[in-house]
Scaffold this motif. Structure first.
Motif, PDB file in Angstrom:
ATOM      1  N   PHE A  46       5.048   0.027   5.753  1.00  0.00           N
ATOM      2  CA  PHE A  46       4.339  -0.674   4.695  1.00  0.00           C
ATOM      3  C   PHE A  46       3.949  -2.028   5.281  1.00  0.00           C
ATOM      4  CE2 PHE A  46       7.324   2.231   2.731  1.00  0.00           C
ATOM      5  CZ  PHE A  46       6.549   2.873   1.783  1.00  0.00           C
ATOM      6  N   SER A  47       2.661  -2.257   5.486  1.00  0.00           N
ATOM      7  CA  SER A  47       2.171  -3.498   6.102  1.00  0.00           C
ATOM      8  C   SER A  47       2.036  -4.606   5.064  1.00  0.00           C
ATOM      9  CB  SER A  47       0.807  -3.268   6.748  1.00  0.00           C
ATOM     10  OG  SER A  47       0.916  -2.270   7.736  1.00  0.00           O
ATOM     11  N   SER A  48       2.160  -5.850   5.531  1.00  0.00           N
ATOM     12  CA  SER A  48       2.075  -7.026   4.656  1.00  0.00           C
ATOM     13  C   SER A  48       3.013  -6.885   3.459  1.00  0.00           C
ATOM     14  CB  SER A  48       0.639  -7.255   4.185  1.00  0.00           C
ATOM     15  OG  SER A  48      -0.209  -7.434   5.297  1.00  0.00           O
ATOM     16  N   ALA A  49       4.210  -6.389   3.727  1.00  0.00           N
ATOM     17  CA  ALA A  49       5.177  -6.111   2.672  1.00  0.00           C
ATOM     18  C   ALA A  49       5.972  -7.349   2.291  1.00  0.00           C
ATOM     19  CB  ALA A  49       6.135  -5.016   3.142  1.00  0.00           C
ATOM     20  N   SER A  50       6.196  -7.496   0.996  1.00  0.00           N
ATOM     21  CA  SER A  50       7.075  -8.526   0.461  1.00  0.00           C
ATOM     22  C   SER A  50       7.900  -7.883  -0.645  1.00  0.00           C
ATOM     23  CB  SER A  50       6.280  -9.712  -0.087  1.00  0.00           C
ATOM     24  OG  SER A  50       5.667 -10.421   0.963  1.00  0.00           O
ATOM     25  N   PHE A  51       9.036  -7.325  -0.278  1.00  0.00           N
ATOM     26  CA  PHE A  51       9.925  -6.681  -1.239  1.00  0.00           C
ATOM     27  C   PHE A  51      11.304  -6.481  -0.616  1.00  0.00           C
ATOM     28  CE2 PHE A  51       7.389  -3.090   0.595  1.00  0.00           C
ATOM     29  CZ  PHE A  51       8.394  -2.421   1.271  1.00  0.00           C
ATOM     30  N   THR A  52      12.257  -6.104  -1.471  1.00  0.00           N
ATOM     31  CA  THR A  52      13.616  -5.794  -1.039  1.00  0.00           C
ATOM     32  C   THR A  52      13.952  -4.386  -1.509  1.00  0.00           C
ATOM     33  OG1 THR A  52      14.303  -8.100  -1.138  1.00  0.00           O
ATOM     34  CG2 THR A  52      16.052  -6.447  -1.229  1.00  0.00           C
ATOM     35  N   ALA A  53      14.466  -3.559  -0.597  1.00  0.00           N
ATOM     36  CA  ALA A  53      14.854  -2.189  -0.930  1.00  0.00           C
ATOM     37  C   ALA A  53      16.280  -1.942  -0.471  1.00  0.00           C
ATOM     38  CB  ALA A  53      13.900  -1.198  -0.274  1.00  0.00           C
ATOM     39  N   ASN A  54      16.982  -1.094  -1.226  1.00  0.00           N
ATOM     40  CA  ASN A  54      18.370  -0.761  -0.909  1.00  0.00           C
ATOM     41  C   ASN A  54      18.522   0.696  -0.512  1.00  0.00           C
ATOM     42  OD1 ASN A  54      21.329   0.012  -1.902  1.00  0.00           O
ATOM     43  ND2 ASN A  54      21.292  -2.185  -1.403  1.00  0.00           N
ATOM     44  N   GLY A  55      17.515   1.519  -0.793  1.00  0.00           N
ATOM     45  CA  GLY A  55      17.576   2.933  -0.448  1.00  0.00           C
ATOM     46  C   GLY A  55      16.258   3.613  -0.749  1.00  0.00           C
ATOM     47  N   ALA A  56      16.230   4.920  -0.484  1.00  0.00           N
ATOM     48  CA  ALA A  56      14.991   5.680  -0.647  1.00  0.00           C
ATOM     49  C   ALA A  56      15.281   7.094  -1.127  1.00  0.00           C
ATOM     50  CB  ALA A  56      14.234   5.735   0.675  1.00  0.00           C
ATOM     51  N   MET A  57      14.262   7.704  -1.688  1.00  0.00           N
ATOM     52  CA  MET A  57      14.320   9.107  -2.092  1.00  0.00           C
ATOM     53  C   MET A  57      13.138   9.845  -1.484  1.00  0.00           C
ATOM     54  SD  MET A  57      13.623  10.843  -5.828  1.00  0.00           S
ATOM     55  CE  MET A  57      14.972  10.028  -6.636  1.00  0.00           C
TER      56      MET A  57
END
Length: 150
Positions: A90-101
């Motif tokens: 994900f380019s130019s990303a500004s976020f926080t993630a803890n996991g994925a599905m």
């Protein structure tokens, strides 16, 4: 609430019912969605939901539903069948993630088109601030692929 890495139990059942196709050509479409630390995801997760899905703190690098995955197809090594996906960025990303599905958007033979496949816990919050957020999948082999049946 917590995110626990697991192959979803419903996915195991659906495999035996013939509802998922991982063929690289003509197979189903799989996506990866990112979630924050408030999500409760694990083996009992059955479907994709926007509950606790991440949002951008700025920019538009991530949209609800996540990103489409490029499937490497199905392989067999000795007695282990496996499938894997290409890395996702994900380019130019500004976020926080803890996991994925990882979930199937074209499940065969049912009315639901958001059947969960597996949950990936990142172990802690991972943050990108106007940078590139990349999910690197393990090597596509019998010992490391993201989905393996031994």
């Amino acid at each position: 609430m917590a995110i626990t890495s697991a192959i979803c139990s419903s996915f195991k059942q659906e495999l035996l019912q013939g509802k998922h196709s991982f063929e690289s050509s003509g197979g189903h479409t799989f996506k990866i969605a990112l979630f924050d630390s408030g999500a409760s995801l694990g083996a009992a997760t059955t479907d994709y939901s926007t509950s606790e899905e991440i949002t951008n703190t700025s920019g538009s690098a991530y949209t609800a539903g996540g990103a489409a995955l490029t499937n490497a197809g199905v392989s067999l090594s000795s007695t282990t069948a496996f499938t894997d996906f290409s890395d996702v960025s994900f380019s130019s990303a500004s976020f926080t993630a803890n996991g994925a599905m990882i979930y199937n958007t074209t499940t065969n033979g049912g009315s639901n088109t958001t059947d969960s496949v597996c949950i990936i816990a990142f172990g802690s919050d991972k943050t990108a601030t106007n940078g590139t957020f990349t999910i690197q999948f393990p090597a596509a082999d019998a010992s490391n692929a993201i989905i393996r049946l031994a």
